[in-house]
Design an enzyme around this catalytic site. Structure first.
Site, PDB file in Angstrom:
ATOM      1  N   LYS A  35     -35.209 -19.450 -13.398  1.00 20.35           N
ATOM      2  CA  LYS A  35     -34.564 -19.637 -14.483  1.00 20.35           C
ATOM      3  C   LYS A  35     -33.111 -18.827 -14.072  1.00 20.35           C
ATOM      4  CE  LYS A  35     -37.930 -19.249 -17.818  1.00 20.35           C
ATOM      5  NZ  LYS A  35     -38.429 -19.108 -18.702  1.00 20.35           N
ATOM      6  N   CYS A  36     -32.709 -18.634 -12.785  1.00 14.38           N
ATOM      7  CA  CYS A  36     -31.680 -17.782 -12.318  1.00 14.38           C
ATOM      8  C   CYS A  36     -30.717 -18.608 -11.864  1.00 14.38           C
ATOM      9  CB  CYS A  36     -32.343 -16.905 -11.249  1.00 14.38           C
ATOM     10  SG  CYS A  36     -31.116 -16.020 -10.587  1.00 14.38           S
ATOM     11  N   GLY A  37     -29.600 -18.046 -11.955  1.00 16.06           N
ATOM     12  CA  GLY A  37     -28.243 -18.687 -11.334  1.00 16.06           C
ATOM     13  C   GLY A  37     -28.250 -18.910 -10.085  1.00 16.06           C
ATOM     14  N   PHE A  38     -29.100 -18.402  -9.206  1.00 14.35           N
ATOM     15  CA  PHE A  38     -29.322 -18.696  -7.810  1.00 14.35           C
ATOM     16  C   PHE A  38     -30.506 -19.777  -7.598  1.00 14.35           C
ATOM     17  CE2 PHE A  38     -27.434 -14.058  -7.504  1.00 14.35           C
ATOM     18  CZ  PHE A  38     -26.232 -14.626  -7.293  1.00 14.35           C
ATOM     19  N   THR A  39     -31.168 -20.271  -8.552  1.00 14.37           N
ATOM     20  CA  THR A  39     -32.173 -20.991  -8.377  1.00 14.37           C
ATOM     21  C   THR A  39     -31.952 -22.249  -7.444  1.00 14.37           C
ATOM     22  OG1 THR A  39     -33.152 -20.213 -10.453  1.00 14.37           O
ATOM     23  CG2 THR A  39     -34.111 -22.351  -9.739  1.00 14.37           C
TER      24      THR A  39
END
Length: 159
Positions: A35-39
Site C-alpha cells: 500500500k505504498c506510493g512505490f507499489t
C-alpha cells in the site's frame, strides 16, 4: 555473518530457506509494501525478473510494515495482492522488519554493505540491493529509483 549466503530466510509458509540456494545467481533483494506510493514498482521488478531470469537473475521480495503500516497483516493477502495486481511470480518471503531492534539480520547485513545517501539504515519501502553471482552487494538503489533504471547495472554483472 560475512556473506549473503550465511543467512536463512522465511518462506511464506514459515519454512526456512538458505540464501545459499541462490549462490551463482544475480540477486535483487527488495523490501516491499502493498500500500505504498512505490507499489507500482512491482510491475518493473516482475519485468526484470522475466527478462533476465533465464540468465540467472532472481528477484526476492520481502514485505515490510516498518513505514506507515503499508503492508497487509496476512501473508496470504500480500501474496494474492501482488499476483492479482502485478502478476508477481518472483519469490516473495515472510514479512520482515528492515530497521530497528527487530531488523532482519539479512537487511542489517545488506545495509551495512552498501550505505544509503545519508544513512546506513533502510529509509523506506522498495530499497533495492543488487548482488553479484559471488554474493557481493554491488549496488544499492533508493526507493524512488525505478527498477527499470537498474538495467545497466544488471547488464554489467549478468554476463
Amino acid at each position: 555473518m560475512t556473506s549473503i549466503y550465511d543467512f536463512s530466510i522465511d518462506k511464506p509458509d514459515g519454512t526456512k530457506q538458505s540464501m545459499q540456494d541462490y549462490e551463482g545467481n544475480v540477486i535483487i533483494v527488495v523490501n516491499t509494501a502493498s500500500k505504498c506510493g512505490f507499489t507500482d514498482q512491482f510491475k518493473e521488478l516482475q519485468q526484470l525478473y522475466e527478462d533476465y531470469h533465464e540468465q540467472g537473475l532472481v528477484v526476492l521480495g520481502f514485505p515490510s510494515d516498518n513505514f506507515n503500516n503499508q503492508e497487509f497483516d496476512s501473508m496470504n493477502e500480500t501474496l494474492s495482492f501482488c499476483e492479482r495486481n502485478y502478476g508477481v511470480t518472483f519469490p516473495m518471503y515472510q514479512k520482515v522488519d528492515v530497521k530497528g531492534d527487530q531488523a532482519s539480520p539479512l537487511f542489517s547485513f545488506l545495509a551495512s554493505q552498501k550505505k544509503g545517501l545519508l544513512t546506513e539504515g533502510i529509509k523506506w519501502n522498495f530499497t533495492k540491493f543488487l548482488i553479484d553471482r559471488k554474493g557481493n552487494v554491488v549496488e544499492r538503489f533508493a526507493p524512488q529509483t525505478s527498477p527499470e533504471k537498474m538495467r545497466s547495472s544488471i547488464d554489467k554483472i549478468i554476463q
